[in-house]
Write a protein that holds these residues in place. Structure first.
Motif, PDB file in Angstrom:
ATOM      1  N   LEU A 146      77.834   1.105  46.133  1.00 58.15           N
ATOM      2  CA  LEU A 146      78.555   1.912  45.146  1.00 58.15           C
ATOM      3  C   LEU A 146      79.863   1.248  44.740  1.00 58.15           C
ATOM      4  O   LEU A 146      80.234   1.235  43.554  1.00 58.15           O
ATOM      5  CB  LEU A 146      78.829   3.309  45.706  1.00 58.15           C
ATOM      6  CG  LEU A 146      77.619   4.223  45.897  1.00 58.15           C
ATOM      7  CD1 LEU A 146      78.032   5.509  46.606  1.00 58.15           C
ATOM      8  CD2 LEU A 146      76.978   4.541  44.557  1.00 58.15           C
ATOM      9  N   ARG A 147      80.561   0.699  45.708  1.00 53.59           N
ATOM     10  CA  ARG A 147      81.838   0.030  45.428  1.00 53.59           C
ATOM     11  C   ARG A 147      81.608  -1.167  44.491  1.00 53.59           C
ATOM     12  O   ARG A 147      82.349  -1.376  43.520  1.00 53.59           O
ATOM     13  CB  ARG A 147      82.472  -0.417  46.743  1.00 53.59           C
ATOM     14  CG  ARG A 147      83.934  -0.824  46.624  1.00 53.59           C
ATOM     15  CD  ARG A 147      84.512  -1.167  47.983  1.00 53.59           C
ATOM     16  NE  ARG A 147      84.623   0.000  48.855  1.00 53.59           N
ATOM     17  CZ  ARG A 147      83.866   0.224  49.917  1.00 53.59           C
ATOM     18  NH1 ARG A 147      82.909  -0.644  50.249  1.00 53.59           N
ATOM     19  NH2 ARG A 147      84.038   1.294  50.665  1.00 53.59           N
ATOM     20  N   ASP A 153      81.269  -2.022  36.702  1.00 55.04           N
ATOM     21  CA  ASP A 153      81.145  -1.008  35.639  1.00 55.04           C
ATOM     22  C   ASP A 153      79.719  -0.494  35.458  1.00 55.04           C
ATOM     23  O   ASP A 153      79.373   0.035  34.398  1.00 55.04           O
ATOM     24  CB  ASP A 153      81.658  -1.561  34.290  1.00 55.04           C
ATOM     25  CG  ASP A 153      83.156  -1.806  34.310  1.00 55.04           C
ATOM     26  OD1 ASP A 153      83.881  -1.033  34.970  1.00 55.04           O
ATOM     27  OD2 ASP A 153      83.602  -2.777  33.678  1.00 55.04           O
ATOM     28  N   ASP A 154      78.893  -0.607  36.488  1.00 54.58           N
ATOM     29  CA  ASP A 154      77.543  -0.048  36.434  1.00 54.58           C
ATOM     30  C   ASP A 154      77.521   1.415  36.850  1.00 54.58           C
ATOM     31  O   ASP A 154      76.626   2.160  36.447  1.00 54.58           O
ATOM     32  CB  ASP A 154      76.601  -0.846  37.357  1.00 54.58           C
ATOM     33  CG  ASP A 154      76.236  -2.206  36.787  1.00 54.58           C
ATOM     34  OD1 ASP A 154      75.684  -2.232  35.670  1.00 54.58           O
ATOM     35  OD2 ASP A 154      76.513  -3.221  37.453  1.00 54.58           O
ATOM     36  N   PHE A 155      78.487   1.834  37.696  1.00 55.60           N
ATOM     37  CA  PHE A 155      78.491   3.185  38.243  1.00 55.60           C
ATOM     38  C   PHE A 155      79.775   3.927  37.877  1.00 55.60           C
ATOM     39  O   PHE A 155      80.830   3.313  37.684  1.00 55.60           O
ATOM     40  CB  PHE A 155      78.363   3.158  39.768  1.00 55.60           C
ATOM     41  CG  PHE A 155      77.114   2.507  40.287  1.00 55.60           C
ATOM     42  CD1 PHE A 155      75.950   2.460  39.533  1.00 55.60           C
ATOM     43  CD2 PHE A 155      77.098   1.932  41.553  1.00 55.60           C
ATOM     44  CE1 PHE A 155      74.803   1.872  40.019  1.00 55.60           C
ATOM     45  CE2 PHE A 155      75.954   1.341  42.054  1.00 55.60           C
ATOM     46  CZ  PHE A 155      74.802   1.304  41.285  1.00 55.60           C
ATOM     47  N   SER A 202      72.186   9.393  37.664  1.00 54.40           N
ATOM     48  CA  SER A 202      73.352  10.226  38.026  1.00 54.40           C
ATOM     49  C   SER A 202      74.604   9.406  38.223  1.00 54.40           C
ATOM     50  O   SER A 202      75.724   9.933  38.153  1.00 54.40           O
ATOM     51  CB  SER A 202      73.042  11.016  39.304  1.00 54.40           C
ATOM     52  OG  SER A 202      73.071  10.178  40.450  1.00 54.40           O
ATOM     53  N   LEU A 203      74.430   8.105  38.488  1.00 53.81           N
ATOM     54  CA  LEU A 203      75.578   7.227  38.725  1.00 53.81           C
ATOM     55  C   LEU A 203      76.090   6.553  37.451  1.00 53.81           C
ATOM     56  O   LEU A 203      77.101   5.840  37.486  1.00 53.81           O
ATOM     57  CB  LEU A 203      75.202   6.132  39.739  1.00 53.81           C
ATOM     58  CG  LEU A 203      74.943   6.581  41.179  1.00 53.81           C
ATOM     59  CD1 LEU A 203      74.412   5.420  42.006  1.00 53.81           C
ATOM     60  CD2 LEU A 203      76.191   7.164  41.819  1.00 53.81           C
ATOM     61  N   SER A 204      75.408   6.768  36.328  1.00 56.02           N
ATOM     62  CA  SER A 204      75.806   6.113  35.082  1.00 56.02           C
ATOM     63  C   SER A 204      77.233   6.502  34.706  1.00 56.02           C
ATOM     64  O   SER A 204      77.623   7.677  34.813  1.00 56.02           O
ATOM     65  CB  SER A 204      74.862   6.496  33.943  1.00 56.02           C
ATOM     66  OG  SER A 204      73.553   6.029  34.216  1.00 56.02           O
ATOM     67  N   PRO A 205      78.036   5.541  34.236  1.00 56.73           N
ATOM     68  CA  PRO A 205      79.420   5.848  33.863  1.00 56.73           C
ATOM     69  C   PRO A 205      79.488   6.710  32.587  1.00 56.73           C
ATOM     70  O   PRO A 205      78.553   6.769  31.828  1.00 56.73           O
ATOM     71  CB  PRO A 205      80.043   4.456  33.646  1.00 56.73           C
ATOM     72  CG  PRO A 205      78.893   3.542  33.405  1.00 56.73           C
ATOM     73  CD  PRO A 205      77.725   4.112  34.132  1.00 56.73           C
TER      74      PRO A 205
END
Length: 205
Positions: A146-147, A153-155, A202-205
């Motif tokens: 995640l980090r 800029d993927d998440f 759900s993780l999309s920016p």
């Protein structure tokens, strides 16, 4: 990523004593033949050719032996997962491959050898230290992915990192926990791709 040390449970005697490895190897084979729950330390001592008192010099209980075997099994899953993550540089793909490797490795380890499943099921039911430590290492891997995804800029960055990692782990948990996995066998072929895709959306920016 650095590989954290595992916690195989209480052990006695010199840390590098080859007898401990001999006991663990013999116990693994004995449990494969007769099952963990049906085996006593006395049974194990007879099968190895040691006295019960001698085994207690190295392990304080049957559970301590089981924890060492369980740690070895979970280390195999962890090694597979880490290799899958390391095989790509893109965080979204790391997550996809992590899901796939976790399911495939768990299936192979927990269900190809039904007697070792007995140990894994007991460990999961009683929440052995080896299981808790394994779960924390999986969450740490998720946090690392995640980090990296946030840096690239993927998440999204709004959700606290630990909260996001825990939520994703809970999605993965039915395929990492042997007690839950046995009820999810009909979905193991498609689940890794479907669940990882859902998580990535759900993780999309």
């Amino acid at each position: 990523m650095n590989t954290p040390s595992t916690n195989p449970g209480p052990a006695r005697g010199p840390a590098d004593h080859e007898v401990r490895d001999q006991i663990v190897a013999a116990a693994t084979e004995h449990f494969r033949l007769y099952g963990y729950s049906k085996t006593t330390v006395s049974d194990l001592a007879k099968s190895i050719g040691f006295s019960k008192a001698y085994i207690y010099k190295f392990f304080e209980s049957k559970q301590a032996i089981g924890e060492r075997i369980c740690a070895n099994c979970l280390r195999e899953i962890e090694t597979d997962v880490r290799a899958a993550i390391a095989s790509t540089n893109r965080p979204p793909e790391k997550l996809r491959r992590m899901f796939k490797a976790a399911v495939e490795s768990s299936l192979r380890l927990f269900f190809e050898d039904r007697r070792l499943y007995d140990i894994a099921a007991t460990a999961a039911t009683e929440r052995w230290a080896t299981v808790r430590a394994f779960e924390e290492r999986i969450k740490a891997m998720l946090q690392d992915i995640l980090r990296q995804g946030r840096d690239s800029d993927d998440f999204e960055r709004k959700t606290p990192l630990d909260e996001a990692a825990t939520a994703i782990y809970l999605v993965m948990r039915p395929y990492l926990n042997p007690l839950l996995l046995q009820h999810s066998l009909d979905h193991t072929e498609d689940a890794p791709a479907q669940l990882s895709s859902l998580v990535l959306r759900s993780l999309s920016p």
